[in-house]
Design an enzyme around this catalytic site. Structure first.
Site, PDB file in Angstrom:
ATOM      1  N   TYR A  47       0.856  -1.187   0.000  1.00  0.00           N
ATOM      2  CA  TYR A  47       0.000   0.000   0.000  1.00  0.00           C
ATOM      3  C   TYR A  47       0.893   1.237   0.000  1.00  0.00           C
ATOM      4  O   TYR A  47       0.856   2.079   0.889  1.00  0.00           O
ATOM      5  CB  TYR A  47      -1.005   0.004   1.150  1.00  0.00           C
ATOM      6  CG  TYR A  47      -2.302   0.640   0.677  1.00  0.00           C
ATOM      7  CD1 TYR A  47      -3.134  -0.036  -0.221  1.00  0.00           C
ATOM      8  CD2 TYR A  47      -2.661   1.916   1.048  1.00  0.00           C
ATOM      9  CE1 TYR A  47      -4.270   0.549  -0.734  1.00  0.00           C
ATOM     10  CE2 TYR A  47      -3.801   2.522   0.540  1.00  0.00           C
ATOM     11  CZ  TYR A  47      -4.591   1.819  -0.342  1.00  0.00           C
ATOM     12  OH  TYR A  47      -5.724   2.410  -0.856  1.00  0.00           O
ATOM     13  N   HIS A  64       3.253   4.515  -0.700  1.00  0.00           N
ATOM     14  CA  HIS A  64       3.060   5.957  -0.829  1.00  0.00           C
ATOM     15  C   HIS A  64       4.410   6.602  -1.148  1.00  0.00           C
ATOM     16  O   HIS A  64       5.426   5.895  -1.264  1.00  0.00           O
ATOM     17  CB  HIS A  64       2.419   6.532   0.439  1.00  0.00           C
ATOM     18  CG  HIS A  64       3.100   6.109   1.704  1.00  0.00           C
ATOM     19  ND1 HIS A  64       4.387   6.480   2.007  1.00  0.00           N
ATOM     20  CD2 HIS A  64       2.688   5.329   2.737  1.00  0.00           C
ATOM     21  CE1 HIS A  64       4.731   5.970   3.172  1.00  0.00           C
ATOM     22  NE2 HIS A  64       3.719   5.248   3.644  1.00  0.00           N
ATOM     23  N   GLU A  65       4.414   7.915  -1.246  1.00  0.00           N
ATOM     24  CA  GLU A  65       5.652   8.633  -1.617  1.00  0.00           C
ATOM     25  C   GLU A  65       6.808   8.344  -0.668  1.00  0.00           C
ATOM     26  O   GLU A  65       7.970   8.419  -1.054  1.00  0.00           O
ATOM     27  CB  GLU A  65       5.396  10.151  -1.662  1.00  0.00           C
ATOM     28  CG  GLU A  65       4.812  10.642  -2.966  1.00  0.00           C
ATOM     29  CD  GLU A  65       5.738  10.454  -4.168  1.00  0.00           C
ATOM     30  OE1 GLU A  65       6.937  10.733  -4.058  1.00  0.00           O
ATOM     31  OE2 GLU A  65       5.250  10.023  -5.228  1.00  0.00           O
ATOM     32  N   GLY A  66       6.494   8.039   0.599  1.00  0.00           N
ATOM     33  CA  GLY A  66       7.553   7.702   1.550  1.00  0.00           C
ATOM     34  C   GLY A  66       8.296   6.456   1.092  1.00  0.00           C
ATOM     35  O   GLY A  66       9.527   6.428   1.035  1.00  0.00           O
ATOM     36  N   HIS A  67       7.536   5.418   0.717  1.00  0.00           N
ATOM     37  CA  HIS A  67       8.173   4.204   0.198  1.00  0.00           C
ATOM     38  C   HIS A  67       8.955   4.518  -1.086  1.00  0.00           C
ATOM     39  O   HIS A  67      10.047   4.010  -1.304  1.00  0.00           O
ATOM     40  CB  HIS A  67       7.129   3.136  -0.141  1.00  0.00           C
ATOM     41  CG  HIS A  67       6.330   2.643   1.035  1.00  0.00           C
ATOM     42  ND1 HIS A  67       4.995   2.950   1.203  1.00  0.00           N
ATOM     43  CD2 HIS A  67       6.673   1.863   2.080  1.00  0.00           C
ATOM     44  CE1 HIS A  67       4.556   2.364   2.300  1.00  0.00           C
ATOM     45  NE2 HIS A  67       5.549   1.712   2.859  1.00  0.00           N
ATOM     46  N   GLN A  92       4.232  -9.490  13.213  1.00  0.00           N
ATOM     47  CA  GLN A  92       4.483  -8.221  13.900  1.00  0.00           C
ATOM     48  C   GLN A  92       3.201  -7.508  14.319  1.00  0.00           C
ATOM     49  O   GLN A  92       3.254  -6.375  14.782  1.00  0.00           O
ATOM     50  CB  GLN A  92       5.369  -7.311  13.054  1.00  0.00           C
ATOM     51  CG  GLN A  92       4.735  -6.768  11.776  1.00  0.00           C
ATOM     52  CD  GLN A  92       5.741  -6.057  10.906  1.00  0.00           C
ATOM     53  OE1 GLN A  92       6.618  -6.664  10.290  1.00  0.00           O
ATOM     54  NE2 GLN A  92       5.641  -4.732  10.818  1.00  0.00           N
ATOM     55  N   LEU A 130       3.668  10.660   5.970  1.00  0.00           N
ATOM     56  CA  LEU A 130       2.979   9.666   5.133  1.00  0.00           C
ATOM     57  C   LEU A 130       3.038   8.303   5.812  1.00  0.00           C
ATOM     58  O   LEU A 130       4.064   7.910   6.354  1.00  0.00           O
ATOM     59  CB  LEU A 130       3.626   9.588   3.752  1.00  0.00           C
ATOM     60  CG  LEU A 130       3.537  10.828   2.879  1.00  0.00           C
ATOM     61  CD1 LEU A 130       3.940  10.492   1.453  1.00  0.00           C
ATOM     62  CD2 LEU A 130       2.144  11.416   2.882  1.00  0.00           C
ATOM     63  N   ARG A 172      -1.306   3.762   7.035  1.00  0.00           N
ATOM     64  CA  ARG A 172      -2.454   3.788   7.953  1.00  0.00           C
ATOM     65  C   ARG A 172      -3.246   5.094   7.853  1.00  0.00           C
ATOM     66  O   ARG A 172      -4.340   5.177   8.427  1.00  0.00           O
ATOM     67  CB  ARG A 172      -1.989   3.554   9.391  1.00  0.00           C
ATOM     68  CG  ARG A 172      -1.548   2.122   9.643  1.00  0.00           C
ATOM     69  CD  ARG A 172      -1.357   1.821  11.120  1.00  0.00           C
ATOM     70  NE  ARG A 172      -1.218   0.388  11.346  1.00  0.00           N
ATOM     71  CZ  ARG A 172      -0.040  -0.258  11.479  1.00  0.00           C
ATOM     72  NH1 ARG A 172       1.097   0.397  11.402  1.00  0.00           N
ATOM     73  NH2 ARG A 172      -0.027  -1.570  11.686  1.00  0.00           N
TER      74      ARG A 172
HETATM   75  O1  PAF Z   1       8.123  -0.901   8.110  1.00  0.00           O
HETATM   76  C1  PAF Z   1       7.503  -1.868   7.604  1.00  0.00           C
HETATM   77  O2  PAF Z   1       6.759  -1.707   6.623  1.00  0.00           O
HETATM   78  C2  PAF Z   1       7.664  -3.251   8.194  1.00  0.00           C
HETATM   79  O3  PAF Z   1       7.800  -3.193   9.574  1.00  0.00           O
HETATM   80  C3  PAF Z   1       8.809  -4.048   7.559  1.00  0.00           C
HETATM   81  C4  PAF Z   1      10.158  -3.397   7.795  1.00  0.00           C
HETATM   82  C5  PAF Z   1       8.578  -4.183   6.064  1.00  0.00           C
HETATM   83  C6  PAF Z   1       8.853  -5.450   8.154  1.00  0.00           C
HETATM   84  O4  PAF Z   1       7.655  -6.139   7.961  1.00  0.00           O
END
Ligand code: PAF
Length: 290
Positions: A32, A34-37, A61, A184, A187
């Site tokens: 999902y 966004h610009e951060g990724h 997690q 960003l 969530r």
């Molecule tokens: O930051 C996240 O999106 C997650 O914690 C990660 C690092 C991909 C591990 O599932």
């Protein structure tokens, strides 16, 4: 751009390139995007020869009452965002591929994980470090990119890599914000109606902290109290934590000196948002002089 679903496909695609001398960059994500990724991806594209983005919503997690089931997922949308960025491989495994049997081995960083987000999300960081270790073993990256928005996660992963002599360089990439300062986050899609406006309170609290420090506030506890009261004035906000910590140990500090980290987690309605920023006091020894 190849979209690969299995561990063996990823190994088969990456290993020959690595053996031929390619520097491999990994951007681990839960999708999902966004610009951060995308800022992580662009950095990886600039610095490495083969860019792998993993997309995996890691059940390990998430706590039992957290948002694993409703976490947004849309691989087609993610792939459409990644292709123009020159990504080479998207690794999007199923839960069964990553965890074919109940996992009995965990990677856990102690000391850095009990406070801040770890206090309200027990087991969260163990889940993160375990899946990140698996991703490192699968992809064998030379460099891995993580956002500073999840500052505790970044420092925990750095510590894991150091403690376990993992052959990967961890790069932290600055937080990307909306024009009004909201960091960003995938969530943010949960925010409804007035909640989006209310979510600005996190960045406003950061700005307030930076102003107070610039005006001479050096008492971390007084700053935390001020910010907690400031956030409480927003009716839709409920503070999980506000903390001023040492950026390496993540332990609370008493004095704001040198470089410390302000970290916050705030519920806006039922959505828990986090943010953080450096509070810097240069040359503390000169303060009060003259
Ligand atoms: O930051 C996240 O999106 C997650 O914690 C990660 C690092 C991909 C591990 O599932």
């Amino acid at each position: 751009m190849e979209i690969l679903r299995t561990i063996s496909e990823v190994k088969a695609a990456v290993r020959p390139r690595k053996r031929a001398g390619a520097r491999v960059g990994l951007v681990p994500t839960m999708g999902y995007l966004h610009e951060g990724h995308l800022s992580l991806v662009r950095r990886a594209r600039q610095e490495t020869d083969l860019v792998v983005v993993s997309i995996f919503v890691n059940p390990l997690q998430f706590g039992p009452r957290e948002d694993y089931d409703r976490y947004p997922r849309d691989l087609d949308r993610d792939a459409a965002l990644l292709a123009p960025e020159g990504v080479d491989i998207v690794f999007a495994p199923s839960v069964e591929e990553m965890y074919p049997e109940p996992i009995r081995t965990f990677v856990e960083v102690t000391g850095l994980t009990e406070g801040l987000c770890g206090a309200s999300r027990p087991g969260h960081f163990r889940g993160v470090t375990t899946v990140v270790t698996k991703l490192f073993n699968i992809v064998e990256p030379d460099v891995a990119y993580f956002g500073e928005k999840d500052f505790q996660q970044l420092q925990v992963v750095r510590r894991m890599v150091r403690d376990l002599n993992m052959n990967v360089e961890v790069v932290g990439v600055p937080t990307v914000r909306e024009p009004d300062g909201l960091a960003l986050s995938s969530r943010n899609v949960y925010l409804r109606g007035r909640e989006r406006e209310a979510a600005r309170i996190l960045y406003r609290a950061i700005q307030r902290a930076q102003e107070l420090v610039a005006q001479g506030q050096r008492d971390a506890r007084a700053l935390v109290e001020d910010l907690t009261a400031f956030i409480a004035r927003e009716p839709l906000a409920r503070v999980d934590y506000v903390a001023v910590v040492d950026p390496e140990t993540l332990a609370p500090v008493e004095r704001i000196e040198g470089r410390v980290r302000l970290a916050l987690a705030v519920y806006i309605g039922s959505t828990r948002l986090i943010d953080n920023a450096e509070l810097a006091v240069d040359n503390p020894e000169l303060e009060g002089a003259g």
